[in-house]
Scaffold this motif. Structure first.
Motif, PDB file in Angstrom:
ATOM      1  N   ASN A 110       0.864  -1.180   0.000  1.00 24.74           N
ATOM      2  CA  ASN A 110       0.000   0.000   0.000  1.00 24.74           C
ATOM      3  C   ASN A 110       0.898   1.227   0.000  1.00 24.74           C
ATOM      4  O   ASN A 110       2.113   1.114  -0.127  1.00 24.74           O
ATOM      5  N   GLY A 111       0.330   2.388   0.168  1.00 30.53           N
ATOM      6  CA  GLY A 111       1.116   3.601   0.052  1.00 30.53           C
ATOM      7  C   GLY A 111       2.082   3.853   1.178  1.00 30.53           C
ATOM      8  O   GLY A 111       2.969   4.706   1.061  1.00 30.53           O
ATOM      9  N   LEU A 112       1.950   3.117   2.292  1.00 28.84           N
ATOM     10  CA  LEU A 112       2.790   3.359   3.457  1.00 28.84           C
ATOM     11  C   LEU A 112       3.736   2.215   3.771  1.00 28.84           C
ATOM     12  O   LEU A 112       4.619   2.386   4.625  1.00 28.84           O
ATOM     13  N   ARG A 113       3.580   1.077   3.124  1.00 28.64           N
ATOM     14  CA  ARG A 113       4.507  -0.008   3.398  1.00 28.64           C
ATOM     15  C   ARG A 113       4.521  -0.982   2.232  1.00 28.64           C
ATOM     16  O   ARG A 113       3.579  -1.058   1.444  1.00 28.64           O
ATOM     17  N   ALA A 114       5.624  -1.705   2.155  1.00 29.70           N
ATOM     18  CA  ALA A 114       5.805  -2.761   1.164  1.00 29.70           C
ATOM     19  C   ALA A 114       6.173  -4.035   1.912  1.00 29.70           C
ATOM     20  O   ALA A 114       6.350  -4.034   3.135  1.00 29.70           O
ATOM     21  N   VAL A 115       6.280  -5.127   1.180  1.00 30.17           N
ATOM     22  CA  VAL A 115       6.569  -6.427   1.792  1.00 30.17           C
ATOM     23  C   VAL A 115       7.860  -6.987   1.212  1.00 30.17           C
ATOM     24  O   VAL A 115       8.070  -6.965  -0.014  1.00 30.17           O
ATOM     25  N   PHE A 116       8.719  -7.478   2.087  1.00 32.59           N
ATOM     26  CA  PHE A 116       9.943  -8.176   1.688  1.00 32.59           C
ATOM     27  C   PHE A 116       9.746  -9.661   1.917  1.00 32.59           C
ATOM     28  O   PHE A 116       9.364 -10.090   3.014  1.00 32.59           O
ATOM     29  N   LEU A 117      10.000 -10.467   0.899  1.00 33.81           N
ATOM     30  CA  LEU A 117      10.035 -11.924   1.021  1.00 33.81           C
ATOM     31  C   LEU A 117      11.380 -12.390   0.503  1.00 33.81           C
ATOM     32  O   LEU A 117      11.785 -12.044  -0.616  1.00 33.81           O
ATOM     33  N   GLY A 118      12.075 -13.180   1.307  1.00 33.09           N
ATOM     34  CA  GLY A 118      13.393 -13.612   0.887  1.00 33.09           C
ATOM     35  C   GLY A 118      13.922 -14.755   1.715  1.00 33.09           C
ATOM     36  O   GLY A 118      13.160 -15.464   2.396  1.00 33.09           O
ATOM     37  N   VAL A 119      15.215 -14.911   1.665  1.00 31.53           N
ATOM     38  CA  VAL A 119      15.900 -15.978   2.391  1.00 31.53           C
ATOM     39  C   VAL A 119      17.166 -15.417   3.014  1.00 31.53           C
ATOM     40  O   VAL A 119      17.661 -14.353   2.627  1.00 31.53           O
ATOM     41  N   MET A 120      17.698 -16.156   3.978  1.00 32.27           N
ATOM     42  CA  MET A 120      18.941 -15.778   4.650  1.00 32.27           C
ATOM     43  C   MET A 120      20.092 -16.611   4.087  1.00 32.27           C
ATOM     44  O   MET A 120      20.025 -17.843   4.051  1.00 32.27           O
ATOM     45  N   ILE A 121      21.140 -15.925   3.645  1.00 28.16           N
ATOM     46  CA  ILE A 121      22.384 -16.575   3.247  1.00 28.16           C
ATOM     47  C   ILE A 121      23.346 -16.456   4.420  1.00 28.16           C
ATOM     48  O   ILE A 121      23.504 -15.366   5.000  1.00 28.16           O
ATOM     49  N   LEU A 122      24.008 -17.539   4.773  1.00 26.22           N
ATOM     50  CA  LEU A 122      24.878 -17.559   5.944  1.00 26.22           C
ATOM     51  C   LEU A 122      26.330 -17.795   5.553  1.00 26.22           C
ATOM     52  O   LEU A 122      26.633 -18.535   4.613  1.00 26.22           O
TER      53      LEU A 122
END
Length: 207
Positions: free
Chosen positions: A144-156
């Motif tokens: 929406n206009g005030l936030r976005a979504v991050f989807l991802g993974v962790m590399i170690l």
């Protein structure tokens, strides 16, 4: 059929385990993150406020001056327009709030590392932490206009490539992306698998 399509999309989004390096996700700009996120990640995002309140309370008890010094960074109601960071290089700092297990620290902050926000020709925006022993990498979806979504993974550690999103739950990450200042963004990652109740990644343009 919908489940099969969703799984195929996830595999295409985050590449395969044999890829030489993290790839931009070939998903159309404006795709709905809800169709990509795993059920557990959708739940983490739904419960973000309760998680943040618990984590922040623990961090304030452990390091009140350090928490106060960050101002808007830990204010969970702080959100401005234009939540997706412009493309470019960033300095990013990771803050870990609230311990997951007894004996762990309730507040940890790290020095700045290198991050990058990039996009492919289709408009898909990707955030990558380039240095450090824990390196989130993934896609930013408009919400929406005030936030976005991050989807991802962790590399170690010295790993050269990420797990495909959704294959290894302990590596999956989901968070809210918000702008909190004129040139300051954050990614709030509730309930990561390692160490903390909440990770907050601060992003400011590299000079």
């Amino acid at each position: 059929m919908r489940r099969t399509i969703a799984l195929a999309l996830v595999a295409a989004l985050f590449g395969c385990g044999n890829s030489a390096a993290p790839r931009l996700i070939p998903v159309a700009a404006g795709s709905d993150w809800r169709r990509v996120a795993t059920p557990s990640d959708r739940e983490r995002l739904r419960a973000w406020r309760q998680t943040w309140q618990r984590a922040l309370a623990a961090a304030r008890r452990a390091a009140p001056e350090a928490v106060a010094a960050q101002g808007a960074l830990f204010d969970y109601d702080r959100a401005l327009d234009q939540p997706i960071p412009p493309l470019g290089s960033y300095n990013c700092r990771v803050y870990k709030l609230g311990a997951r297990q007894p004996g762990q620290l309730d507040y940890v902050d790290y020095p700045a590392f290198a991050c990058r926000v990039a996009a492919d020709e289709g408009g898909t925006v990707r955030l990558e932490k380039l240095t450090g022993s824990q390196r989130p990498t993934g896609v930013i979806f408009a919400d929406n206009g005030l936030r976005a979504v991050f989807l991802g993974v962790m590399i170690l550690g010295d790993e050269a490539r990420p797990y495909p999103y959704g294959r290894e739950p302990a590596r999956d990450l989901a968070g809210w992306v918000e702008r909190i200042g004129p040139a300051r963004w954050r990614v709030a990652l509730p309930q990561p698998a390692f160490e903390s109740l909440l990770d907050v990644v601060e992003l400011v343009p590299a000079r």
